[in-house]
Design a protein around this motif. Structure first.
Motif, short mmCIF file in Angstrom:
data_model
loop_
_atom_site.label_atom_id
_atom_site.label_comp_id
_atom_site.label_asym_id
_atom_site.label_seq_id
_atom_site.Cartn_x
_atom_site.Cartn_y
_atom_site.Cartn_z
N ASP A 103 0.99 -1.21 -0.15
CA ASP A 103 -0.09 -0.15 -0.03
C ASP A 103 0.84 1.53 0.01
O ASP A 103 1.81 1.12 0.83
CB ASP A 103 -0.76 0.18 1.41
CG ASP A 103 -1.91 -0.84 1.15
OD1 ASP A 103 -2.38 -1.31 0.19
OD2 ASP A 103 -2.43 -1.24 2.31
N LEU A 141 1.76 2.00 12.57
CA LEU A 141 1.40 0.46 12.52
C LEU A 141 0.78 -0.01 14.01
O LEU A 141 -0.04 -0.73 14.10
CB LEU A 141 2.57 -0.59 12.21
CG LEU A 141 2.76 -1.01 10.77
CD1 LEU A 141 1.55 -1.99 10.31
CD2 LEU A 141 2.55 0.46 9.84
N HIS A 168 -2.78 0.26 14.05
CA HIS A 168 -3.45 -0.68 13.43
C HIS A 168 -3.46 -2.05 13.49
O HIS A 168 -3.86 -3.02 12.79
CB HIS A 168 -3.47 -0.22 11.88
CG HIS A 168 -3.68 1.26 11.63
ND1 HIS A 168 -5.17 1.64 11.54
CD2 HIS A 168 -3.12 2.58 11.71
CE1 HIS A 168 -5.21 3.10 11.39
NE2 HIS A 168 -3.96 3.44 11.62
N VAL A 169 -2.43 -2.39 14.19
CA VAL A 169 -1.97 -3.87 14.12
C VAL A 169 -2.37 -4.66 15.60
O VAL A 169 -1.96 -3.85 16.69
CB VAL A 169 -0.58 -4.18 14.05
CG1 VAL A 169 -0.06 -5.58 14.28
CG2 VAL A 169 -0.31 -3.83 12.46
N ASP A 196 -3.99 -9.44 11.26
CA ASP A 196 -3.89 -8.23 10.37
C ASP A 196 -2.67 -8.10 9.69
O ASP A 196 -2.05 -7.17 9.13
CB ASP A 196 -3.68 -6.81 11.67
CG ASP A 196 -4.95 -6.87 12.48
OD1 ASP A 196 -5.89 -6.94 11.78
OD2 ASP A 196 -4.93 -6.44 13.68
N ILE A 213 1.82 -7.04 6.63
CA ILE A 213 1.40 -5.60 6.02
C ILE A 213 2.80 -5.28 5.30
O ILE A 213 3.74 -5.31 5.67
CB ILE A 213 1.10 -4.62 7.13
CG1 ILE A 213 -0.13 -4.86 7.59
CG2 ILE A 213 1.40 -3.30 6.67
CD1 ILE A 213 -0.48 -4.27 9.04
N VAL A 215 4.03 -1.51 3.50
CA VAL A 215 3.77 -0.33 3.05
C VAL A 215 4.91 0.42 2.28
O VAL A 215 6.12 0.12 2.76
CB VAL A 215 3.11 0.68 4.26
CG1 VAL A 215 1.70 0.21 4.33
CG2 VAL A 215 3.98 0.29 5.50
#
Lengths: 406, 406
Positions: free
Chosen positions: A67, A118, A121-122, A127, A130, A132
């Motif tokens: 992302d 992070l 959000h983790v 999750d 990830i 990014v």
């Protein structure tokens, strides 16, 4: 694009106070402007090269499933104290905000920013993983900044960060990103000169990997095993007994090179101090494992120039050439019809419609290094001369055969 | 894009330590992350909005005939002393390079960099006019940074600079750029709420112009003449005798507003101290005249959120919505086929395939504010519910009629 509309002029002589070949050529061609040592502005043709490199890198990042985000250049002293790098990293630009009274850092990299992001959000193994990435300017208070775009105080960078539940997952992605890096260097046109290189590993693995491009201006020294398409950085050549770690060969060729990318398994180096944890399937808390993967876009541009030029100027690989075609004319106006036809047909073309001598146009064309040079002349009637920048042969073709001549 | 692949999670509650509505909504929706007061990172959905704004602005700059460049954030103390702003501009971040021993400035704007660049390329009246722009991050040491994206210490900006031989040429381009600005605000969806505004003019003209968007969170106060689609900033309302300078009307409506763009005739304010001259047709040396034109991209994003929301979340204008469609499903997997069909057909769609309740999906859809919400449910057989974020009405349509429903 009409060259007469470009506000930039090429220089007849090498700029003063500039030692490096890449900056000399790029400044002479009007691709970049030197603001101060190690700091450059990208002028229209230079920015076109940067955007082509950027698009190739972005495509490859997206195909990795990453992302895109955009972090800040201003970072807090606290974050860098948490990681322990506030005191340790000598190239860190530090300063104080007069109004907020805070101590700031100018980001030379973004582990200290992405890890706290992070953290919000983790929570669970669900999750992860990830990936990014961002493409953004970075800052380093370099001791010496005499290598043009190769070592800047401000520079453009793509940084990718990966977050994993376990080492196997981290290793798998590391290999995937390594293959992606090779493909990026292939695509921008320096694949043949670029080697995945064993380097000192830091804290957590015996070796890390860099990608090194062979060029005389390189600050690094590598030992190449041509059979394996691998290299070993001088800093670890003793550790591997002057032997290729893959095939065991002792036939290694020493070369000067420039690091154009690096990939690291950070493991818990940043996730531990920032306390970035997740709950595994049994509900136990564990530290997230990280990898980070960098490519300097402006440095890559400099490395391409260093490794691809001749006495007359730059030779851009086609994928990063600011334009694909450079259309010249022996007399003003002769190229007009062809130019309009090319634009209508969707060709990416720079048309030298300036009121200067044909000789000057030829010189600038070599200096700029655009892949395909076209010349419309009086003698050739409806035919067009086509020549590739890195070849001697000139062909005479019909308009419809421009593409075939490539 | 599958929402389950987004690493970002929305928040159920307003973030702490954040006063502004735009930052609260954008942080709750996971569009941005607060690094510190006045400094935000753009997460994937937020960056998509920024890129849409950026693309619209870039298209309009290119249609003005401007060349894109990319200047540096690091600038020299000398350049800012030359312009006289080193001492005067209180929001300037100043610091020292340890290694180069130089005094640096973090660029809050780029007149001090573009003018010296032009000095290397402008010699004759034939070289003018020149228009150059860049899209890049800027820095201001703001006293208060409590307005989210409306007033950042670091922010994204498009700055355009124009260079002219005479006042007439400068005026003509000023009018052209003013019309371009109106079109940009139209295209990003805030045209109706945005007014070209008379403001204090600085040194060289009686009034300069700003573009102000009406919103209760605005720090400015303007007086609107609706008939002329013009406004007057409070700072000059006395000077115009509380009268519309265009039609003479006294019927002015007072509103709070936020400045989303400004355009200035700088004349020789920067070209004189930097000695940027050209030779005119008679061979006489003259000072180049300048204009500059700014739009803050991140501020514009904040202004859009401030002026377009309801109690459930953000309402993006379609042109800057991170996706055009937000595809929901009442049960996991129900939307799968439609999603794949939409992707194959080239629709820009975010598919909420997360394993959470339908109610939570509806809440997030309202919070995210994507223009078109689609729902695939069990009851509707092959039909799809379509609803526009800013309307109440839900329509039931066949797949082929999604586009028609717009």
């Amino acid at each position: 694009m009409r060259q007469s509309k470009l506000f930039v002029k090429s220089l007849r002589e090498d700029p003063k106070n500039e030692e490096s070949l890449n900056a000399k050529l790029l400044m002479r061609a009007g691709f970049i402007h030197k603001v101060m040592a190690g700091v450059y502005a990208f002028l229209p043709l230079g920015l076109r090269v940067i955007k082509k490199i950027e698009n190739i890198i972005r495509e490859e990042m997206v195909s990795l499933g990453a992302d895109e985000i955009l972090m800040s250049s201003l970072q807090t002293r606290e974050a860098w104290e948490t990681s322990g790098r506030y005191a340790d990293l000598d190239v860190l630009f530090k300063f104080t905000s007069y109004y907020s009274k805070g101590d700031y850092v100018l980001g030379p990299t973004h582990e200290e920013e992405i890890t706290p992001i992070l953290k919000q959000h983790v929570f669970s193994y669900r999750d992860l993983p990830i990936y990014v990435f961002q493409i953004q300017n970075k800052f380093r208070d370099e001791k010496r900044a005499k290598s043009g775009l190769l070592r800047g105080r401000e520079f453009l960078m793509k940084d990718l960060y990966s977050f994993h539940t376990d080492e196997k997952d981290m290793e798998d992605f590391y290999e995937l990103s390594s293959a992606t890096y090779s493909r990026i260097f292939e695509r921008v046109g320096i694949g043949e000169k670029t080697y995945k290189t064993f380097a000192s590993g830091g804290t957590f693995s015996k070796y890390s990997h860099e990608f090194q491009t062979v060029t005389p201006a390189g600050e690094d020294t590598i030992y190449i095993c041509e059979a394996c398409k691998l290299a070993i950085n001088e800093e670890v050549i003793e550790d591997v007994n002057h032997t290729c770690p893959q095939c065991g060969s002792k036939e290694l060729r020493m070369e000067k090179s420039i690091e154009v990318g690096n990939i690291f398994k950070m493991k818990d180096k940043y996730s531990a101090p920032f306390d970035l944890k997740f709950k595994d399937q049994s509900g136990d808390e564990k530290i997230v494992l990280m990898g980070c993967y960098g490519i300097g876009l402006s440095r890559l541009m400099g490395a391409i120039v260093e490794s691809s030029n001749d006495e007359n100027g730059i030779i851009w690989p086609e994928a990063v050439s600011p334009f694909r075609f450079h259309l010249l004319e022996t007399k003003p106006g002769l190229g007009q019809d062809i130019y309009q036809r090319m634009v209508a047909d969707g060709y990416e073309v720079l048309y030298d419609d300036r009121d200067v001598s044909f000789g000057e146009k030829l010189k600038d064309a070599d200096l700029f290094g655009i892949t395909w040079r076209l010349v419309v002349g009086e003698k050739n009637k409806d035919k067009i001369e086509i020549k590739r920048r890195n070849e001697e042969q000139i062909k005479l073709v019909e308009y419809g055969d421009i593409r075939k001549a490539e």
